[in-house]
Write an enzyme that holds these catalytic residues in place. Sequence first.
Site, PDB file in Angstrom:
ATOM      1  N   CYS A 154       3.452   3.724  -2.350  1.00  0.00           N
ATOM      2  CA  CYS A 154       4.219   2.645  -3.355  1.00  0.00           C
ATOM      3  C   CYS A 154       5.456   3.160  -3.623  1.00  0.00           C
ATOM      4  CB  CYS A 154       3.137   2.318  -4.414  1.00  0.00           C
ATOM      5  SG  CYS A 154       4.059   1.362  -5.513  1.00  0.00           S
TER       6      CYS A 154
ATOM      7  N   CYS B  39      -4.912   2.546  -8.499  1.00  0.00           N
ATOM      8  CA  CYS B  39      -4.539   1.712  -7.233  1.00  0.00           C
ATOM      9  C   CYS B  39      -4.574   2.473  -5.734  1.00  0.00           C
ATOM     10  CB  CYS B  39      -2.891   1.464  -7.489  1.00  0.00           C
ATOM     11  SG  CYS B  39      -2.474   0.488  -6.150  1.00  0.00           S
TER      12      CYS B  39
ATOM     13  N   GLU C  38      -7.936 -23.101  -6.839  1.00  0.00           N
ATOM     14  CA  GLU C  38      -6.427 -22.427  -6.725  1.00  0.00           C
ATOM     15  C   GLU C  38      -5.638 -23.545  -7.356  1.00  0.00           C
ATOM     16  OE1 GLU C  38      -5.469 -19.752  -4.944  1.00  0.00           O
ATOM     17  OE2 GLU C  38      -7.399 -18.843  -4.957  1.00  0.00           O
TER      18      GLU C  38
ATOM     19  N   CYS D 291      -1.592   2.553 -12.271  1.00  0.00           N
ATOM     20  CA  CYS D 291      -1.102   3.264 -10.982  1.00  0.00           C
ATOM     21  C   CYS D 291      -2.500   4.347 -10.429  1.00  0.00           C
ATOM     22  CB  CYS D 291      -0.046   4.076 -11.044  1.00  0.00           C
ATOM     23  SG  CYS D 291       1.318   3.117 -11.094  1.00  0.00           S
TER      24      CYS D 291
ATOM     25  N   CYS E 231      -2.181  -3.811 -10.858  1.00  0.00           N
ATOM     26  CA  CYS E 231      -0.645  -3.701 -10.893  1.00  0.00           C
ATOM     27  C   CYS E 231      -0.172  -4.868 -11.654  1.00  0.00           C
ATOM     28  CB  CYS E 231      -0.219  -4.079  -9.242  1.00  0.00           C
ATOM     29  SG  CYS E 231       1.389  -3.724  -8.916  1.00  0.00           S
TER      30      CYS E 231
END
Length: 352
Positions: free
Chosen positions: A208, A202, A35, A199, A192
């Site tokens: 959305c 998705c 991270e 799309c 995205c």
Amino acid sequence: MPDPFSTRLVRWQRAHGRHDLPWQTDDPYRVWLSEIMLQQTQVATVIPYYQRFTESFPSVTALADAPLDEVLAHWAGLGYYSRARNLHQAARMVRDRFGGVFPPSAEGLIELPGIGRSTAAAVAGFCYAERTPILDGNVKRVLARWAGIDGFPGEKKTENKLWALAAGLLPTDAADMPAYTQGLMDLGATVCTPRRPDCPRCPLRDDCRAHIEGRQAELPTPRPKKTVPERATLMLLIRQGGQLLLERRPPTGIWGGLWSLPEAETAAQAVALCAERFGLAATPGAPQPALVHTFTHFRLTITPLPLEVAGELPRVAEADARWFARGEALKAGIPTPVRKLLLAEGRQESLF
């Protein structure tokens, strides 16, 4: 009526998300390390650095026990070097204060140097299934598009809206948190995307706002444009025979703690610096072709200036400076543009 946001995302991640990343584990050390590395850095760039890090420092205690110079040498090239210094400091805190065991909550993790709210939440979500939201760059884009939130996400007002939204979308079952957290990251990284979002793939497209209104290219609102300041410096190739003088940068600021080439504004200032700071009598040569290095907030033009030191290899008076052989310098923790300059000099066979 579509299923809840979290249900669709968890289902999609388990079927279509990424499952082969080297840090996908419940080991908080490895998740934390990844991270930190992934802040401001792409996955493809991070993977080889992560693999070298975990080979050399297989545990948080091994990292804490290592000299900072060694940690910086492993980090060299990843940029944003305060991350490496904070990484080392946090590892020592985990070793000394927590007996080598990471705090088991986002609230405890955020006390470690270099860990912000989103990073702490990611480690807690992956390793402890804690119900707490993340909000990195990819997640901001996903949420801004899905909810149709205007405003640059880096502005506090917009960011607060996104945090509130992220907190309200969490799955009710804590056991889903690892898949949910990974799903947000995967969706932003692979579907995205900033340009040309896919799309049709998705799982959130049915409700959305950006997809429904055709605003994918507008959201999230771009950063307001600013003129990038220009700066210039001479980097001094102070050399004697097969040796090059490097100095350690201050612990904070650009390239903090790394070994780098001394800098000056003019050749005359460079000669004076050699005498006053290092106790060296140096003769400048012709400046070499400039190198442009772009930082987040400014662009730096670097002109290498050779300076020859005659006679026997002298002792350097300055404590944070020393002579390096070329191969040794390339293995040290040095900034990317300095590495480029040394490699170019090596190809020309004019430095060593």
